[in-house]
Design a protein around this motif. Structure first.
Motif, PDB file in Angstrom:
ATOM      1  N   LEU A 168       0.852  -1.179   0.000  1.00  0.00           N
ATOM      2  CA  LEU A 168       0.000   0.000   0.000  1.00  0.00           C
ATOM      3  C   LEU A 168       0.888   1.230   0.000  1.00  0.00           C
ATOM      4  CD1 LEU A 168      -2.723  -1.058   2.610  1.00  0.00           C
ATOM      5  CD2 LEU A 168      -2.919  -1.061   0.112  1.00  0.00           C
ATOM      6  N   PRO A 169       0.404   2.352  -0.574  1.00  0.00           N
ATOM      7  CA  PRO A 169      -0.914   2.518  -1.189  1.00  0.00           C
ATOM      8  C   PRO A 169      -1.049   1.669  -2.447  1.00  0.00           C
ATOM      9  CG  PRO A 169       0.457   4.431  -1.606  1.00  0.00           C
ATOM     10  CD  PRO A 169       1.199   3.596  -0.621  1.00  0.00           C
ATOM     11  N   GLY A 170      -2.291   1.322  -2.746  1.00  0.00           N
ATOM     12  CA  GLY A 170      -2.560   0.455  -3.880  1.00  0.00           C
ATOM     13  C   GLY A 170      -3.631   1.030  -4.781  1.00  0.00           C
ATOM     14  N   HIS A 171      -4.027   0.224  -5.743  1.00  0.00           N
ATOM     15  CA  HIS A 171      -5.111   0.611  -6.650  1.00  0.00           C
ATOM     16  C   HIS A 171      -6.286  -0.334  -6.429  1.00  0.00           C
ATOM     17  CE1 HIS A 171      -7.242   2.317  -9.979  1.00  0.00           C
ATOM     18  NE2 HIS A 171      -7.365   1.123 -10.542  1.00  0.00           N
ATOM     19  N   SER A 200      -4.063   5.865  -1.921  1.00  0.00           N
ATOM     20  CA  SER A 200      -4.483   4.872  -2.903  1.00  0.00           C
ATOM     21  C   SER A 200      -5.301   5.511  -4.023  1.00  0.00           C
ATOM     22  CB  SER A 200      -5.307   3.773  -2.231  1.00  0.00           C
ATOM     23  OG  SER A 200      -4.522   3.029  -1.330  1.00  0.00           O
TER      24      SER A 200
END
Length: 279
Positions: A168-171, A200
């Motif tokens: 993270l951060p992620g999508h 994110s």
């Protein structure tokens, strides 16, 4: 808004049939031709399932290879492979697209982080299976798109990060409107957005009649959107889309009306951190 909007075309899926729409692409050549038109219409990425020649859902590695090669021969659009496959597939079947390396390696892969009712069936994602797929995605050097059918799946992405099998951060992709899962409502979308890990990015995929209206909601909120025949076959009430490209074109029109510009594949790669290291 200054941030370009990433439009993803979910081209094939595992549920839509030729009986429902004759415009569903099935062969590698059909998929590639539609992908080119999606790119020209404004999409930056395709979300890819594959089918056998008779149209049955498949996650066969060689079918993915053929489709990816056909797409990349014609266009620079990003390619995200599904690890969801079709209801009832085991984990090895579902991960067929993750066996591709080198020039055939996809740009991204999906990771559904929980089990959910899927119409009259169950999309089965127990925690050990989720972690298995997460490790395979990471081993290939890809970043996942966390597919979330409910807000608890956002929390599960946090758990994966704590365990070191994702970052993270992620999508995130919010899939809203599947019968048996979270309804496609504006307040539901806002709750999902507020639940995201800091930094994110997100996409929303409205199912059926919700698809195009949720493009507008995403555009207003600074997010991204997924459209395509996997989730919706109509460009307007009772009117079949002539291909994924026509849904992309309508999404682009709606996004621009809300003041958004559209991301190129290169911009999408940066916005979604696809070149960032995963290990």
């Amino acid at each position: 808004m200054s941030t370009p909007m990433v439009i993803t075309a979910a081209m094939v899926g595992a549920e839509t049939t030729r009986e429902q729409t004759p415009h569903l692409p099935i062969t590698a050549e059909e998929i590639a031709e539609d992908a080119v038109r999606c790119r020209e219409a404004g999409a930056a990425m395709v979300h890819l399932h594959v089918r056998t020649p008779d149209g049955k859902p498949s996650q066969d590695t060689e079918l993915f290879r053929a489709a990816i090669r056909a797409i990349r021969k014609r266009t620079d659009i990003l390619i995200q492979v599904s690890t969801g496959g079709a209801v009832g597939m085991n984990v090895d079947e579902r991960c067929g697209g993750l066996r591709l390396t080198g020039e055939d390696r996809p740009d991204m892969a999906t990771l559904t982080t929980g089990t959910v009712n899927f119409g009259d069936e169950v999309f089965w994602n127990p925690r050990p299976l989720v972690r298995d797929i997460a490790r395979r995605i990471k081993a290939l050097g890809l970043r996942p798109e966390f597919e979330c059918f409910d807000v608890g799946m956002v929390d599960e992405a946090r758990a994966l990060a704590k365990e070191g099998v994702a970052e993270l951060p992620g999508h995130f992709d919010f899939v809203l409107g599947v019968p048996g899962a979270l309804t496609a409502r504006e307040d539901a979308l806002d709750f999902m957005i507020k639940s995201l890990p800091e930094g994110s990015t997100w996409t929303v995929a409205g199912v059926g009649r919700h698809q195009l209206p949720f493009v507008e909601l995403a555009a207003e909120r600074g997010g991204n959107a997924r459209v395509g025949l996997e989730d919706n076959i109509y460009v307007s009430k009772g009117v079949l889309a002539k291909g994924n490209w026509e849904l992309v074109a309508e999404a682009v029109k709606r996004a621009k009306a809300k003041g958004r510009t559209l991301a190129t594949p290169q911009e999408a790669r940066r916005l979604l951190r696809l070149d960032a290291p995963t290990a």
